[in-house]
Design an enzyme around this catalytic site. Structure first.
Site, PDB file in Angstrom:
ATOM      1  N   ASP A  74      42.457  42.494   5.086  1.00 22.52           N
ATOM      2  CA  ASP A  74      43.806  42.254   5.592  1.00 22.52           C
ATOM      3  C   ASP A  74      43.876  41.060   6.521  1.00 22.52           C
ATOM      4  O   ASP A  74      42.973  40.805   7.308  1.00 22.52           O
ATOM      5  CB  ASP A  74      44.309  43.505   6.315  1.00 22.52           C
ATOM      6  CG  ASP A  74      44.699  44.590   5.328  1.00 22.52           C
ATOM      7  OD1 ASP A  74      45.531  44.298   4.448  1.00 22.52           O
ATOM      8  OD2 ASP A  74      44.161  45.707   5.415  1.00 22.52           O
ATOM      9  N   GLU A  87      52.986  52.606  -1.227  1.00 18.59           N
ATOM     10  CA  GLU A  87      51.567  52.637  -0.875  1.00 18.59           C
ATOM     11  C   GLU A  87      51.496  53.000   0.587  1.00 18.59           C
ATOM     12  O   GLU A  87      51.903  52.213   1.445  1.00 18.59           O
ATOM     13  CB  GLU A  87      50.950  51.247  -1.031  1.00 18.59           C
ATOM     14  CG  GLU A  87      50.573  50.881  -2.416  1.00 18.59           C
ATOM     15  CD  GLU A  87      49.892  49.510  -2.432  1.00 18.59           C
ATOM     16  OE1 GLU A  87      49.394  49.041  -1.385  1.00 18.59           O
ATOM     17  OE2 GLU A  87      49.879  48.900  -3.501  1.00 18.59           O
TER      18      GLU A  87
END
Ligand SMILES: Cc1ncc(COP(=O)(O)O)c(C=O)c1O
Lengths: 279, 449
Positions: free
Chosen positions: A68, A57
């Site tokens: 995140d 990824e």
């Protein structure tokens, strides 16, 4: 069959889960981040051990990474400040493909929209990318991306979560191509001491939705896995194990590319020791 | 039409339902939901609970009671002839949201969302805040309704709005300074979303403006539209006619949408939003999102935003913490694109000149955010002349800004007082003589505060 799905099926043929590594482009700089991705793919293969990641990824840096945690934020912040953009990402896509893994882009939506959705799809396909994972784009808002990814023959991976209703699981898996990303814990990216029970339940519910809708898709689990033992546990019920924060940490801690390689080897062993493979 | 001059003021949430958003939260091409799937269930829950609540007579009554007895609504409309002398002789009316309990319009929205929090059975609220007014309002409502409260605030803003940090703590809220990114409102919103996705089972996110994912832009508008609903009747009653223009500052856009909404169907009434131009839009150091931005996705919705070629959000700059935001609510983007509202930039210096003028001519210390709207009416009044009747939303009072303003004007307890930009040596406002804030120690005054 899609490139992602094919690679996950190949792992399954070896009676193991696929290993999916996330690394952001541009940390500590573009070249070093690409070297880290290549090391994640190689793992211990050169030293006669098992290989590394099957799929990478490739993270697009974004100024407001709302999903995140602190580790990825810190790395991505450096890349954003250095002006890293989709052009650099496409270079990483080519390098990962050359290293023998399947490259898939991981991006918040705005960088793609700014680049131009059709242009992104065309350029990504030309660089050898399999498709994109879009953590803040739900299928309901994705009309332009659905059309562009169809036209370019790209995979598109949407997320499901423990809070998704059965109806949303069904509509989301129908929009996916490549695999379904089961974001196993409610929260942001970061390593966790234990694999949550929610992960296995979510995978089971997602497989039901897949069965109900008649699409044939693998289910990969992300959020929290940090070592080979946890990877083995997740490999017991999922088709792929996605690892992000743990890959970024050695770069932040100064262990560099070799730290990434060691981790990949450990994780690659993990996905080969699945606790109890699904029927 | 929303109301007529003769209809008695009565509590209501939505006299004339606006034509947008659509069922999935879109205002034309703007709005929507660009959030992780994990938050969709909570947003759906909020939408359903809100839709049920707003037609529930018990809620409508309770909300009206709180607005009347706790906030002090309706807020008055005040004509300001001394200030208007500096506005080309136009007549200027202020809608006095500064007189609300807690000192700004933010309380209007928060009381609605706090009632909603209780209705969905959650015990904790979180909020982002820039100027601290939304944080103070949320801490206040949490204290009133027995909810636990955490407020995220950029570290930069905790310094320039220290008074409000102290107020929130006195009210029992936890204030978490955010040290990521630009350390202002944008980053506080990111942190609040991270908290929400982690704690969504117990926690409701009380969003402070008309931005964010659906249903926030529509819901916050509905809670804020009382400003314009009241003002429209008040102006009709005292003047027998509608104003020629309605002006408000635009950060995320809640006080502006609040006063605009009732007037949107009145085609003859100009709607003007004033954006923070910081050092000037041409310098790149500004927060004028519609004037200087492009459409994109930030904080859960498509709208205008300040972004670079890679789609990264550009850090905004404004002396006003409450306007220092690189995004704007999607309804404003829509009103702009369909030509129903105009958006104009106001620099720090222009806002501070207007700030000083209102203090000296009317005995009203405005919030620096609201001073941007005052600067806008000074310019518009000169354009339109003495026939014009102009309504300005005075969204908040300036107590929180005393420190920043003192620095800007070189006041405070120094021996040698430099009157600073916008004031002459007798510390009278110098009309028109604007002011280069680089004169103040060569730095952005907001960043020093
Ligand atoms: C007094 C005042 N006015 C305006 C604003 C800007 O917010 P909005 O544009 O949502 O009204 C703030 C925000 O903190 C404020 O405190």
């Amino acid at each position: 069959m899609s490139a992602l799905q094919q690679r996950i099926a190949a792992a399954r043929d070896e009676d193991r889960a696929a290993l999916i590594a996330y690394l952001p482009v541009g940390y500590p700089d573009v070249d070093a981040s690409i070297a880290a991705m290549v090391a994640a793919v190689e793992g211990g293969a050169d030293a006669g051990g098992v290989g590394g990641a099957d799929i990478v990824e490739i993270g697009v840096p974004y100024s407001d990474p709302g999903m995140d945690g602190p580790v990825i934020q810190q790395a991505v912040d450096v890349a954003v400040r250095a002006g890293v953009g989709l052009r650099d990402v496409l270079r990483a896509v080519e390098a990962v493909a050359a290293a023998g893994a399947v490259p898939v882009v991981m991006s918040y939506w705005n960088p793609i929209e700014r680049y131009g959705v059709d242009r992104f799809a065309t350029d990504l396909a030309a660089a050898g990318g399999a498709g994109a994972i879009t953590p803040d784009l739900i299928p309901d808002e994705a009309a332009a991306w659905l059309a562009a990814s169809d036209a370019a023959g790209l995979d598109r991976v949407f997320l499901v979560a423990p809070s998704s209703t059965d109806a949303r699981l069904r509509s989301t898996v129908q929009a996916c191509r490549g695999f379904v990303y089961a974001a196993s814990t409610m929260g942001v990216t970061g390593t966790r001491a234990t694999v949550s029970d929610a992960a296995e339940r979510l995978v089971a519910r997602t497989r039901e939705a897949i069965a109900d809708t008649g699409v044939l898709l693998p289910v990969c689990v992300g959020l929290g896995v940090s070592n080979g033992d946890q990877a083995a546990e997740v490999a017991g019920f999922a088709d792929g194990v996605i690892v992000g924060t743990a890959y970024v940490r050695p770069l932040l801690d100064g262990e560099g590319v070799e730290g990434v390689r060691r981790l990949s080897e450990d994780l690659a062993r993990g996905v080969r020791q699945r606790a109890g493979a699904p029927a | 039409m929303t109301t007529s001059a003769v209809s008695p003021p009565e509590p209501r949430l939505a006299p004339a339902a606006p034509a947008w958003p659509d069922a999935t939260g879109h205002f034309g091409i703007f709005g929507g939901r660009f959030v992780p799937e994990a938050l969709i269930a909570a947003l759906d829950e909020l939408t359903a609970a809100y839709e049920a609540m707003k037609v529930d007579p018990a809620f409508v009554e309770e909300f009206a009671r709180l607005q009347r007895d706790y906030t002090g609504r309706p807020s008055p409309v005040t004509e300001v002839p001394g200030f208007a002398e500096h506005c080309g002789g136009a007549r200027v009316l202020l809608k006095r949201e500064d007189l609300n309990h807690t000192g700004s319009h933010k309380i209007n929205n928060v009381l609605g969302q706090a009632l909603l929090t209780k209705r969905i059975g959650k015990s904790r609220v979180i909020a982002e805040t820039g100027a601290g007014q939304h944080g103070v309002a949320t801490a206040t409502a949490a204290a009133l309704m027995g909810l636990s409260c955490t407020v995220y605030m950029g570290e930069e803003d905790t310094r320039r709005q220290a008074l409000n940090v102290a107020r929130m703590r006195l009210l029992g809220a936890e204030v978490i300074p955010v040290t990521t990114g630009s350390r202002t409102l944008k980053d506080a919103i990111n942190e609040a979303f991270r908290d929400w996705v982690t704690n969504v089972e117990t926690t409701n996110y009380v969003f402070g403006t008309v931005a964010g994912p659906h249903p926030f832009p529509a819901m916050v508008r509905d809670f804020q539209r009382v400003i314009g609903d009241e003002a429209r009747e008040q102006v009709l009653e005292r003047e027998g006619r509608l104003p020629d223009a309605v002006l408000a500052c635009v950060g995320g856009g809640s006080n502006a949408i609040g006063i605009f909404t009732a007037f949107v169907p009145d085609a003859g009434v100009r709607l003007i939003g004033l954006e923070a131009a910081g050092d000037g839009v041409e310098t790149g150091r500004h927060a004028a999102t519609i004037t200087g931005g492009t459409p994109g996705v930030l904080h859960g919705a498509r709208s205008y935003l300040l972004q670079d070629d890679n789609g990264q959000t550009i850090e905004s700059h404004s002396i006003s913490a409450g306007l220092d935001y690189p995004g704007v609510g999607p309804e404003h983007s829509h009103l702009h694109d369909i030509g129903r509202a105009e958006y104009r930039p106001v620099t720090d210096a222009e806002a501070m000149e207007a700030f000083a003028l209102l203090c000296r001519t009317e005995g009203i210390i405005p919030a620096i955010e609201s001073a941007h709207a005052l600067a806008g009416v000074m310019r518009l009044g000169r354009e339109l002349g003495p026939e014009a009747l102009l309504l300005v939303n005075l969204s908040g009072r300036g107590d929180k800004d005393v420190e920043t303003a003192s620095r800007w004007f070189g006041l405070g307890d120094r021996e040698e007082v430099d009157p600073g930009p916008g004031m002459d040596t007798d510390q009278q406002p110098t009309e028109g003589a604007v002011t280069n804030h680089e004169a103040v120690d060569g730095q952005d005054a907001g960043e020093q505060a």
